[in-house]
Design a protein around this motif. Structure first.
Motif, PDB file in Angstrom:
ATOM      1  N   LEU A   1     -15.854 -14.508  10.979  1.00 44.34           N
ATOM      2  CA  LEU A   1     -15.296 -15.143   9.783  1.00 44.34           C
ATOM      3  C   LEU A   1     -16.370 -15.282   8.705  1.00 44.34           C
ATOM      4  N   ILE A   2     -17.545 -15.740   9.092  1.00 47.42           N
ATOM      5  CA  ILE A   2     -18.623 -15.941   8.113  1.00 47.42           C
ATOM      6  C   ILE A   2     -19.030 -14.604   7.491  1.00 47.42           C
ATOM      7  N   GLU A   3     -19.131 -13.581   8.319  1.00 48.16           N
ATOM      8  CA  GLU A   3     -19.503 -12.258   7.794  1.00 48.16           C
ATOM      9  C   GLU A   3     -18.454 -11.747   6.812  1.00 48.16           C
TER      10      GLU A   3
ATOM     11  N   GLY B   1     -24.953 -30.564   6.763  1.00 47.23           N
ATOM     12  CA  GLY B   1     -24.492 -29.893   7.974  1.00 47.23           C
ATOM     13  C   GLY B   1     -24.305 -30.878   9.093  1.00 47.23           C
ATOM     14  N   GLU B   2     -25.056 -30.694  10.153  1.00 44.81           N
ATOM     15  CA  GLU B   2     -24.885 -31.586  11.297  1.00 44.81           C
ATOM     16  C   GLU B   2     -25.255 -33.030  10.957  1.00 44.81           C
ATOM     17  N   GLY B   3     -26.070 -33.186   9.927  1.00 48.44           N
ATOM     18  CA  GLY B   3     -26.452 -34.534   9.503  1.00 48.44           C
ATOM     19  C   GLY B   3     -25.283 -35.355   9.018  1.00 48.44           C
ATOM     20  N   ASP B   4     -24.141 -34.700   8.787  1.00 52.78           N
ATOM     21  CA  ASP B   4     -22.952 -35.426   8.349  1.00 52.78           C
ATOM     22  C   ASP B   4     -22.178 -36.056   9.499  1.00 52.78           C
TER      23      ASP B   4
ATOM     24  N   THR C   1     -18.132 -28.073   4.708  1.00 54.35           N
ATOM     25  CA  THR C   1     -17.711 -27.256   5.861  1.00 54.35           C
ATOM     26  C   THR C   1     -18.473 -25.932   5.880  1.00 54.35           C
ATOM     27  N   TRP C   2     -18.593 -25.329   4.711  1.00 56.08           N
ATOM     28  CA  TRP C   2     -19.310 -24.039   4.649  1.00 56.08           C
ATOM     29  C   TRP C   2     -20.770 -24.214   5.068  1.00 56.08           C
TER      30      TRP C   2
ATOM     31  N   GLU D   1     -24.722 -23.396   9.384  1.00 60.85           N
ATOM     32  CA  GLU D   1     -25.725 -24.012  10.251  1.00 60.85           C
ATOM     33  C   GLU D   1     -25.416 -23.710  11.716  1.00 60.85           C
ATOM     34  N   ILE D   2     -24.142 -23.791  12.062  1.00 56.85           N
ATOM     35  CA  ILE D   2     -23.744 -23.490  13.456  1.00 56.85           C
ATOM     36  C   ILE D   2     -24.061 -22.026  13.773  1.00 56.85           C
TER      37      ILE D   2
END
Lengths: 304, 150
Positions: free
Chosen positions: A38-40, A70-73, A94-95, A100-101
């Motif tokens: 999806l990201i690509e 990112g994960e800090g949220d 989200t993006w 980050e994931i």
């Protein structure tokens, strides 16, 4: 915007939805691969990545103190992600998180922890993460693509449609080749818009006359002399099961369909323009006349 | 390993349409059953959200519940039959005696109602038929077969 561009957008929309669907219904073992896909795909399609970048730019401009973390949220260790409520904020955060994931040494499952009950299965974690985090993001992008496709369709119509001009027939051109305009309709309505085709008021007068032409034709075809019969009563005099044209129909539902069609046209088109100013835009005015023209043609066929 | 199997027919409405439910957004719609059978692709798209999945994933929750009820009834019947066999094999004077008890009362089959407030349209792209809510049509839909925005 050309037809090619419209087709390209449709293709992007379809492929994006298919790739997003794979991630949204993924099994947990394939989740990282499907996220990568999806990201690509987003990164390789300017219509998507440019939109996301614009949204992020707008969001950071309007929220200068907000840090995309990112994960800090997360609400805490293995907690849920708390994103801003605005559309821009949700897309931006989200993006950032998805990238980050994707870049992380950990798999998606680790980030999805906290999205199911403490003893939830891995698949439940992924399903719930997809539902709460990825699905809204995907929907925002789908809506963006829908808007782009609508824009492309409108632009395409604009290219082939006549621009406003004094040429009345320009507004009828798509249909004029197939059918001839009724002579009485031409006589009573064209004069109002000839040389005045951009003026909604001229179309208003033309439509009012078109309604009268339609009622007169119903009287003529039904040989109805009672001038007090107007509107729905006039339609019923022709098309009810005891109406003068009832014998023309072999199928009862067809007769009823004709009654509803003409009653509907009188109720929704003729009556409003008879009692107030409608001032339609020329395209609608042209379409209205073509519709009345069709109703006249059908009446003439029934009179034979 | 042996097992049971039973086919449950998808109920169609009077126009020959079967109900489907999107696995992503749970939107319900109907497709002409014969056209679905003719369709070559296994994948269909939700007319509302535009997301796709294999057609088997579009089965409605109602249908799944109906299937579960039938499966439970079948299992109960089979268990009862098995214990009945054991009961017949009881030997007089044996310390172990089997008793099947009364036959299980099957749960009534779920009555499957299709939505009937949907409007039928012919899809201009694939020349097939779809039933959706009028409002959905006005908002814009996707073709379930080719996935294009209509």
């Amino acid at each position: 915007m050309s037809q090619t561009a419209l087709n390209e957008l449709k293709k992007i929309s379809k492929t994006f939805r298919q790739i997003a669907s794979r991630l949204l219904s993924t099994d947990y073992e394939s989740a990282d691969l499907n996220l990568k896909r999806l990201i690509e795909y987003i990164n390789n399609n300017p219509v998507l990545i440019d939109y996301i970048n614009d949204v992020i730019e707008t969001f950071t401009k309007n929220n200068p103190n907000y840090e995309l973390k990112g994960e800090g949220d997360r609400t805490g260790h293995y907690g849920r992600f708390i994103f801003p409520t605005s559309l821009e904020g949700e897309i931006a955060c989200t993006w950032t998180l998805l990238n980050e994931i994707n870049d992380s040494e950990y798999d998606l499952l680790r980030f999805a922890m906290g999205y199911s009950s403490p003893r939830g299965k891995f698949q439940d974690e992924i399903d719930s993460f997809n539902k709460n985090v990825i699905n809204p993001f995907v929907n925002h992008l789908i809506h963006h693509l829908e808007d782009k496709i609508e824009e492309a369709k409108n632009a395409e119509q604009f290219e082939v449609a006549p621009t406003y001009s004094d040429d009345f027939m320009a507004f009828l051109r798509p249909l004029a080749k197939e059918i001839n305009l009724d002579s009485e309709l031409t006589d009573r309505c064209l004069t109002h818009v000839s040389g005045n085709a951009n003026d909604p008021k001229a179309w208003d007068s033309a439509l009012r006359n078109a309604g009268v032409v339609l009622e007169n034709r119903m009287r003529k075809v039904g040989k109805i002399t009672d001038s007090s019969l107007v509107g729905a009563k006039l339609v019923n005099a022709l098309f009810t099961d005891k109406g003068v044209l009832a014998h023309k129909f072999q199928v009862e539902s067809e007769r009823q369909g004709f009654r509803d069609l003409y009653a509907g046209a009188i109720g929704t088109m003729r009556n409003p323009s008879a009692h107030k100013f409608i001032d339609p835009i020329p395209e609608e005015g042209g379409a209205y006349l073509m519709f009345i023209n069709l109703l006249l043609k059908k009446l003439d066929e029934l009179s034979k | 390993m042996s097992g049971w199997s039973k086919k449950i027919a998808l109920p169609n409405d009077s126009d020959g349409f079967a109900s489907f439910e999107c696995p992503h957004c749970e939107y319900r719609f109907k497709l002409s059953a014969s056209e679905v059978i003719e369709n070559e692709s296994e994948e269909i798209f939700c007319p509302s959200c535009g997301l796709s999945s294999e057609i088997g994933n579009f089965i409605t929750k109602q249908m799944l519940e109906a299937a579960q009820i039938q499966a439970i009834n079948m299992a109960q019947e089979a268990f009862h039959a098995m214990f009945k066999d054991l009961e017949r094999s009881n030997k007089p004077g044996s310390s172990v005696q089997w008793k099947a008890g009364s036959p299980p009362i099957p749960e009534p089959d779920k009555v499957l109602f299709g939505q009937d407030d949907l409007e039928e349209i012919q899809l201009p792209c694939c020349n097939k038929h779809l039933k959706v809510e009028t409002l959905e049509m006005q908002l814009g839909i996707y073709c379930p077969y080719c996935g294009n925005q209509i």
